[in-house]
Design a protein around this motif. Structure first.
Motif, PDB file in Angstrom:
ATOM      1  N   ALA A 157       0.793  -1.221   0.159  1.00 32.58           N
ATOM      2  CA  ALA A 157      -0.074   0.066  -0.053  1.00 32.58           C
ATOM      3  C   ALA A 157       0.951   1.148   0.004  1.00 32.58           C
ATOM      4  O   ALA A 157       1.963   1.148   0.489  1.00 32.58           O
ATOM      5  N   MET A 158       0.563   2.205  -0.558  1.00 35.82           N
ATOM      6  CA  MET A 158       1.161   3.675  -0.659  1.00 35.82           C
ATOM      7  C   MET A 158       0.268   4.644   0.142  1.00 35.82           C
ATOM      8  O   MET A 158      -0.855   4.824  -0.374  1.00 35.82           O
ATOM      9  N   ARG A 159       0.940   5.327   1.118  1.00 33.41           N
ATOM     10  CA  ARG A 159       0.272   6.186   1.939  1.00 33.41           C
ATOM     11  C   ARG A 159      -0.042   7.477   1.241  1.00 33.41           C
ATOM     12  O   ARG A 159       0.598   7.810   0.151  1.00 33.41           O
ATOM     13  N   ILE A 160      -0.994   8.039   1.936  1.00 32.87           N
ATOM     14  CA  ILE A 160      -1.398   9.401   1.197  1.00 32.87           C
ATOM     15  C   ILE A 160      -0.106  10.423   1.199  1.00 32.87           C
ATOM     16  O   ILE A 160      -0.236  11.024   0.166  1.00 32.87           O
ATOM     17  N   GLY A 161       0.507  10.410   2.151  1.00 30.88           N
ATOM     18  CA  GLY A 161       1.572  11.465   2.122  1.00 30.88           C
ATOM     19  C   GLY A 161       2.648  11.247   0.762  1.00 30.88           C
ATOM     20  O   GLY A 161       3.113  11.827   0.092  1.00 30.88           O
ATOM     21  N   THR A 162       2.713   9.931   0.680  1.00 25.00           N
ATOM     22  CA  THR A 162       3.829   9.454  -0.704  1.00 25.00           C
ATOM     23  C   THR A 162       3.136   9.719  -1.920  1.00 25.00           C
ATOM     24  O   THR A 162       3.818  10.128  -2.884  1.00 25.00           O
ATOM     25  N   LEU A 163       1.744   9.723  -1.876  1.00 28.62           N
ATOM     26  CA  LEU A 163       1.150  10.012  -3.373  1.00 28.62           C
ATOM     27  C   LEU A 163       1.106  11.414  -3.377  1.00 28.62           C
ATOM     28  O   LEU A 163       1.457  11.711  -4.560  1.00 28.62           O
ATOM     29  N   TYR A 164       0.997  12.223  -2.544  1.00 26.50           N
ATOM     30  CA  TYR A 164       1.286  13.726  -2.526  1.00 26.50           C
ATOM     31  C   TYR A 164       2.505  14.145  -2.770  1.00 26.50           C
ATOM     32  O   TYR A 164       2.870  15.008  -3.789  1.00 26.50           O
ATOM     33  N   GLU A 165       3.624  13.494  -2.324  1.00 28.86           N
ATOM     34  CA  GLU A 165       5.036  14.033  -2.915  1.00 28.86           C
ATOM     35  C   GLU A 165       5.094  13.544  -4.237  1.00 28.86           C
ATOM     36  O   GLU A 165       5.862  14.270  -4.877  1.00 28.86           O
ATOM     37  N   ILE A 166       4.646  12.324  -4.593  1.00 27.31           N
ATOM     38  CA  ILE A 166       5.004  12.042  -6.169  1.00 27.31           C
ATOM     39  C   ILE A 166       4.334  13.037  -7.011  1.00 27.31           C
ATOM     40  O   ILE A 166       4.854  13.473  -7.926  1.00 27.31           O
ATOM     41  N   GLY A 167       2.918  13.596  -6.641  1.00 27.57           N
ATOM     42  CA  GLY A 167       2.510  14.515  -7.244  1.00 27.57           C
ATOM     43  C   GLY A 167       3.320  15.957  -7.330  1.00 27.57           C
ATOM     44  O   GLY A 167       3.221  16.851  -8.331  1.00 27.57           O
ATOM     45  N   LEU A 168       3.737  16.263  -6.200  1.00 26.73           N
ATOM     46  CA  LEU A 168       4.561  17.450  -6.053  1.00 26.73           C
ATOM     47  C   LEU A 168       5.669  17.559  -6.764  1.00 26.73           C
ATOM     48  O   LEU A 168       6.112  18.505  -7.129  1.00 26.73           O
ATOM     49  N   GLN A 169       6.101  16.336  -7.306  1.00 30.27           N
ATOM     50  CA  GLN A 169       7.121  16.178  -8.222  1.00 30.27           C
ATOM     51  C   GLN A 169       7.138  17.010  -9.293  1.00 30.27           C
ATOM     52  O   GLN A 169       7.988  17.625 -10.124  1.00 30.27           O
ATOM     53  N   LEU A 170       5.806  16.895  -9.908  1.00 29.73           N
ATOM     54  CA  LEU A 170       5.440  17.470 -11.208  1.00 29.73           C
ATOM     55  C   LEU A 170       5.537  19.002 -11.044  1.00 29.73           C
ATOM     56  O   LEU A 170       6.119  19.865 -11.912  1.00 29.73           O
ATOM     57  N   ALA A 171       5.176  19.359  -9.726  1.00 30.05           N
ATOM     58  CA  ALA A 171       5.243  20.929  -9.762  1.00 30.05           C
ATOM     59  C   ALA A 171       6.686  21.390  -9.646  1.00 30.05           C
ATOM     60  O   ALA A 171       6.773  22.575 -10.097  1.00 30.05           O
ATOM     61  N   PHE A 172       7.482  20.700  -9.012  1.00 28.65           N
ATOM     62  CA  PHE A 172       8.839  20.977  -8.850  1.00 28.65           C
ATOM     63  C   PHE A 172       9.496  21.036 -10.484  1.00 28.65           C
ATOM     64  O   PHE A 172      10.284  22.015 -10.933  1.00 28.65           O
ATOM     65  N   LEU A 173       9.134  19.870 -11.219  1.00 23.80           N
ATOM     66  CA  LEU A 173       9.564  20.030 -12.601  1.00 23.80           C
ATOM     67  C   LEU A 173       9.007  21.365 -13.551  1.00 23.80           C
ATOM     68  O   LEU A 173       9.988  21.751 -14.268  1.00 23.80           O
ATOM     69  N   GLN A 174       7.839  21.486 -13.068  1.00 21.06           N
ATOM     70  CA  GLN A 174       7.363  22.469 -13.913  1.00 21.06           C
ATOM     71  C   GLN A 174       7.927  23.855 -13.616  1.00 21.06           C
ATOM     72  O   GLN A 174       8.284  24.693 -14.419  1.00 21.06           O
ATOM     73  N   TYR A 176      11.074  24.201 -12.360  1.00 16.77           N
ATOM     74  CA  TYR A 176      12.463  24.178 -13.094  1.00 16.77           C
ATOM     75  C   TYR A 176      12.529  24.332 -14.755  1.00 16.77           C
ATOM     76  O   TYR A 176      13.560  25.146 -15.275  1.00 16.77           O
ATOM     77  N   ALA A 177      11.388  23.947 -15.184  1.00 14.67           N
ATOM     78  CA  ALA A 177      10.942  24.500 -16.915  1.00 14.67           C
ATOM     79  C   ALA A 177      10.722  25.695 -16.865  1.00 14.67           C
ATOM     80  O   ALA A 177      10.418  26.090 -18.034  1.00 14.67           O
ATOM     81  N   GLY A 178      10.316  26.768 -15.844  1.00 14.14           N
ATOM     82  CA  GLY A 178      10.051  27.971 -15.865  1.00 14.14           C
ATOM     83  C   GLY A 178       8.589  27.872 -16.363  1.00 14.14           C
ATOM     84  O   GLY A 178       8.027  29.133 -16.702  1.00 14.14           O
ATOM     85  N   LYS A 179       7.813  26.991 -16.155  1.00  8.72           N
ATOM     86  CA  LYS A 179       6.281  26.747 -16.305  1.00  8.72           C
ATOM     87  C   LYS A 179       5.580  27.270 -14.755  1.00  8.72           C
ATOM     88  O   LYS A 179       4.929  26.326 -14.337  1.00  8.72           O
ATOM     89  N   GLU A 180       5.602  28.450 -14.455  1.00  8.81           N
ATOM     90  CA  GLU A 180       5.218  28.779 -13.188  1.00  8.81           C
ATOM     91  C   GLU A 180       3.755  28.573 -12.881  1.00  8.81           C
ATOM     92  O   GLU A 180       3.184  28.133 -12.050  1.00  8.81           O
ATOM     93  N   HIS A 181       2.839  29.046 -13.933  1.00  5.49           N
ATOM     94  CA  HIS A 181       1.386  28.934 -13.779  1.00  5.49           C
ATOM     95  C   HIS A 181       0.824  27.584 -13.854  1.00  5.49           C
ATOM     96  O   HIS A 181       0.002  27.259 -13.158  1.00  5.49           O
ATOM     97  N   ASP A 182       1.707  26.832 -14.738  1.00  7.69           N
ATOM     98  CA  ASP A 182       1.536  25.130 -14.560  1.00  7.69           C
ATOM     99  C   ASP A 182       1.574  24.634 -13.187  1.00  7.69           C
ATOM    100  O   ASP A 182       0.845  23.865 -12.691  1.00  7.69           O
ATOM    101  N   ALA A 183       2.787  24.974 -12.447  1.00  5.75           N
ATOM    102  CA  ALA A 183       2.958  24.728 -11.371  1.00  5.75           C
ATOM    103  C   ALA A 183       2.292  24.936 -10.298  1.00  5.75           C
ATOM    104  O   ALA A 183       1.674  24.307  -9.402  1.00  5.75           O
ATOM    105  N   GLU A 184       1.528  26.082 -10.368  1.00  2.00           N
ATOM    106  CA  GLU A 184       0.479  26.429  -9.214  1.00  2.00           C
ATOM    107  C   GLU A 184      -0.766  25.809  -9.445  1.00  2.00           C
ATOM    108  O   GLU A 184      -1.460  25.597  -8.494  1.00  2.00           O
ATOM    109  N   PHE A 185      -0.936  25.421 -10.936  1.00  2.00           N
ATOM    110  CA  PHE A 185      -2.136  24.606 -10.908  1.00  2.00           C
ATOM    111  C   PHE A 185      -2.066  23.317 -10.371  1.00  2.00           C
ATOM    112  O   PHE A 185      -3.088  22.752  -9.719  1.00  2.00           O
TER     113      PHE A 185
END
Length: 377
Positions: A157-174, A176-185
């Motif tokens: 099983a994967m706990r809620i916190g780990t799921l959130y952390e995986i989802g947060l990775q996308l915001a970091f990558l956005q 780093y790519a200069g996609k500020e609005h995408d990251a905020e969404f």
């Protein structure tokens, strides 16, 4: 700590090496066509233990194609791992996409995507952002359902916190790519999913809080860090250079992290190699081991740090910077603003390594924003 072989004892490493040697021999003598079902999956695991990556991928692909469901997700995962080890990134990405589209979204799928996305990001491959984006809808649905994400054919099983952390990775990558609005969404999606949950376990909440702390520091000035001792020399002052014309790299770690302590030699060499680029790198160590009369003295215990640009910091520093997995680094630009924060590979300070390229990435972005000629690699 045990996830890294750098922290294993010599006896444990010797036993593992012997087991891997026997596994490789057995794998080389096996013919995948002679196996099916659970026996074929056992062959996949055997070849993976022996690090015969080509044979691992062949057997894993055969299991996936067989239509058997019990170990299909794990076979996809081991195929991706094998393809990464053989530097077949294109095929690894294709396999991951097939996995996402063919299987229910469960911990094995989520972990495989996270692993591959992290590998691609550390290779500065733009497909990292693409892959993270492709799984986000499934991840948000899983997060919104509340409770741990269950393995389709197992007990994992994967706990809620780990799921959130995986989802947060996308915001970091956005970011780093200069996609500020995408990251905020992306952040909005994650927080909306959490807001609908009736409860979050304490461990998950800790993971979520640390992740939010890391993300909130991006683009901000590095917070004040209290230091109590420098190991560089007897005369060295306990401080790090806050020269705003230079980038700062901080390697944070608790004293029990052996692999982190071994990185300090390459960190010292990194300082010399990057002197012209005006980069200052330091180790920030948190002491967790109290003095014990039956153990070696504090000075003997810390002797390996002598001559390295290492500073001792209070334990609160790790939480203040959102440190979770080690080795952990914070990298600022020449204006003192945080441009990278998160875990790093153990070879990150090697010549032309991960940290060097992180600094190059935001230097180029800064030059482009100012209309200047980008710095060549």
């Amino acid at each position: 700590m045990r996830n890294s072989l750098d922290n294993w004892s010599d006896a444990e490493l010797s036993a593992l090496a012997a087991g891997m040697h026997k596994a490789k021999e057995a794998c080389s003598q096996a013919v995948p066509e002679d196996y099916s079902g659970d026996d074929l999956y056992d062959l996949v695991r055997l070849c993976a233990l022996g690090q015969d990556w080509s044979a691992t991928n062949v057997a894993a692909a055969r299991y996936v194609a067989s239509g058997s469901e019990m170990h299909r997700a794990h076979s996809y995962a081991m195929s991706i791992d094998a393809l990464i080890h053989t530097d077949d990134t294109a095929h690894a990405v294709t396999t991951a996409r097939d996995m996402l589209h063919e299987l229910p979204y469960d911990p094995v799928v989520a972990q495989s995507f996270w692993y591959l996305t992290t590998y691609l990001e550390r290779s500065f491959d733009e497909q990292a952002l693409e892959l993270a984006s492709e799984q986000q809808a499934s991840l948000i649905t899983a997060l919104s359902n509340g409770g741990p994400l269950k393995d389709t054919h197992g007990e994992a099983a994967m706990r809620i916190g780990t799921l959130y952390e995986i989802g947060l990775q996308l915001a970091f990558l956005q970011r780093y790519a200069g996609k500020e609005h995408d990251a905020e969404f992306t952040i909005h999606q994650l927080k909306t999913a959490l807001s609908g949950l009736t409860s979050i376990d304490s461990e998950s909440q800790k993971i979520i809080d640390l992740g939010n702390t890391r993300y909130s520091l991006l683009g901000k000035h590095l917070p004040s860090v209290n230091v109590s001792r420098s190991f560089l020399s007897v005369a060295a002052k306990a401080r790090f250079n806050r020269d705003l014309r230079a980038s700062t790299v901080l390697l944070l770690f608790p004293d029990w992290c052996g692999q982190c302590r071994r990185m300090l030699k390459t960190l010292s060499a990194f300082n010399s190699n990057e002197a012209e680029a005006r980069i200052h790198a330091y180790g920030l160590m948190m002491e967790t081991q109290p003095d014990d009369p039956s153990e070696p003295s504090r000075e003997a215990r810390l002797k390996d740090l002598e001559g390295t640009p290492t500073l001792i910091v209070p334990s609160a520093t790790l939480d203040a910077l959102g440190a979770k997995d080690f080795p952990f680094a914070v990298v600022t630009d020449q204006g003192g603003r945080v441009q990278y924060i998160g875990s790093i590979p153990t070879n990150a300070f090697d010549r032309d390594g991960y940290i060097h390229h992180i600094v190059q990435r935001f230097s180029k972005a800064s030059s482009s924003a100012k209309g200047e000629q980008p710095i060549s690699k």
